[in-house]
Design a protein around this motif. Structure first.
Motif, PDB file in Angstrom:
ATOM      1  N   LYS A   2       0.722  -1.145   0.063  1.00 23.70           N
ATOM      2  CA  LYS A   2      -0.149   0.168  -0.084  1.00 23.70           C
ATOM      3  C   LYS A   2       0.919   1.143   0.073  1.00 23.70           C
ATOM      4  N   ALA A   3       0.422   2.406  -0.353  1.00 25.82           N
ATOM      5  CA  ALA A   3       1.204   3.591  -0.603  1.00 25.82           C
ATOM      6  C   ALA A   3       1.075   4.301   0.663  1.00 25.82           C
ATOM      7  N   TYR A   4       1.968   5.016   1.117  1.00 24.05           N
ATOM      8  CA  TYR A   4       2.214   5.708   2.227  1.00 24.05           C
ATOM      9  C   TYR A   4       1.502   7.114   2.129  1.00 24.05           C
ATOM     10  N   LYS A 105      12.206  22.046   6.477  1.00 20.13           N
ATOM     11  CA  LYS A 105      13.009  21.243   6.542  1.00 20.13           C
ATOM     12  C   LYS A 105      12.746  20.462   7.945  1.00 20.13           C
ATOM     13  N   THR A 106      12.402  21.005   8.881  1.00 19.12           N
ATOM     14  CA  THR A 106      11.884  20.112   9.996  1.00 19.12           C
ATOM     15  C   THR A 106      10.721  19.335   9.737  1.00 19.12           C
ATOM     16  N   VAL A 107       9.823  19.715   8.897  1.00 19.33           N
ATOM     17  CA  VAL A 107       8.682  18.828   8.623  1.00 19.33           C
ATOM     18  C   VAL A 107       9.097  17.645   7.576  1.00 19.33           C
ATOM     19  N   GLU A 108      10.022  18.129   6.638  1.00 23.08           N
ATOM     20  CA  GLU A 108      10.365  17.206   5.670  1.00 23.08           C
ATOM     21  C   GLU A 108      11.246  15.964   6.263  1.00 23.08           C
ATOM     22  N   VAL A 109      12.287  16.384   7.262  1.00 22.18           N
ATOM     23  CA  VAL A 109      12.914  15.365   8.071  1.00 22.18           C
ATOM     24  C   VAL A 109      11.870  14.351   8.810  1.00 22.18           C
ATOM     25  N   TYR A 114       9.236   9.006   8.654  1.00 26.11           N
ATOM     26  CA  TYR A 114       7.953   8.360   8.932  1.00 26.11           C
ATOM     27  C   TYR A 114       7.858   7.402   7.643  1.00 26.11           C
ATOM     28  N   ILE A 115       8.360   8.067   6.426  1.00 29.06           N
ATOM     29  CA  ILE A 115       8.507   7.264   5.204  1.00 29.06           C
ATOM     30  C   ILE A 115       9.512   5.958   5.458  1.00 29.06           C
ATOM     31  N   GLU A 121       8.452  -1.324   7.834  1.00 34.05           N
ATOM     32  CA  GLU A 121       7.505  -2.206   8.211  1.00 34.05           C
ATOM     33  C   GLU A 121       6.970  -2.944   6.923  1.00 34.05           C
ATOM     34  N   GLN A 122       6.625  -2.326   5.907  1.00 32.32           N
ATOM     35  CA  GLN A 122       6.379  -3.149   4.627  1.00 32.32           C
ATOM     36  C   GLN A 122       7.468  -4.340   4.540  1.00 32.32           C
ATOM     37  N   ASN A 123       8.695  -3.904   4.268  1.00 35.03           N
ATOM     38  CA  ASN A 123       9.449  -5.021   4.022  1.00 35.03           C
ATOM     39  C   ASN A 123       9.514  -6.079   5.233  1.00 35.03           C
ATOM     40  N   ARG A 124       9.406  -5.670   6.260  1.00 34.03           N
ATOM     41  CA  ARG A 124       9.198  -6.799   7.624  1.00 34.03           C
ATOM     42  C   ARG A 124       7.896  -7.776   7.133  1.00 34.03           C
ATOM     43  N   ILE A 125       6.798  -7.114   6.828  1.00 33.38           N
ATOM     44  CA  ILE A 125       5.737  -7.808   6.631  1.00 33.38           C
ATOM     45  C   ILE A 125       5.888  -8.540   5.147  1.00 33.38           C
ATOM     46  N   GLU A 126       6.624  -8.138   4.324  1.00 32.17           N
ATOM     47  CA  GLU A 126       6.785  -8.885   3.177  1.00 32.17           C
ATOM     48  C   GLU A 126       7.559 -10.159   3.345  1.00 32.17           C
TER      49      GLU A 126
END
Length: 145
Positions: A2-4, A105-109, A114-115, A121-126
């Protein structure tokens, strides 16, 4: 997979927009300061040009030149003050722009963090699914023997 979806994307968009507005204001302030500097240099050049004039001329021309030089001198003083004020404005706009960039930049970091967490998490599930499929395959092979 799924997309983030970043929950604070609107905040990031707002901060990017504010930074862009601030950049435009900073550029305007710089341009105004630059124009004032050019005006000042032109006035100083005219002052040098007419102040060093040593040709023979009538008293009226000398008086007119003297009045013009005095007027230029007064305008140069005012333009210097104006330039100082505009440079202060440019400096304040520069500081404001730096702050806006820090905010963005604070929000981008945070978004990047989060990404990365989402991808992990997606790699762990896969990986768990792949392990489960491998286990089922192994069990089928064992039963088939």
């Amino acid at each position: 997979m799924k997309a983030y979806k970043f929950r604070l994307q609107k905040l990031l968009d707002m901060r990017v927009d504010k930074e862009e507005e601030c950049k435009i204001e900073f550029q305007r302030a710089q341009n105004e300061s630059f124009r004032t500097k050019e005006k000042l240099m032109e006035m100083k050049e005219n002052y040098r040009k007419y102040n060093n004039f040593s040709g023979s001329s009538s008293v009226i021309e000398q008086k007119i030149r003297h009045i013009y030089i005095n007027n230029l001198s007064y305008n140069i003083g005012e333009t210097v003050e104006e330039l100082n004020q505009k440079e202060k404005v440019v400096e304040s706009k520069r500081e404001e722009l730096k702050q806006r960039q820090i905010d963005r930049k604070t929000v981008e970091v945070l978004k990047d963090k989060y990404i990365d967490d989402f991808r992990r998490e997606q790699n762990r599930i896969e990986q768990n699914l792949n392990d489960e499929f491998a286990l089922y395959g192994f069990i089928r092979n064992v039963k088939a023997r």
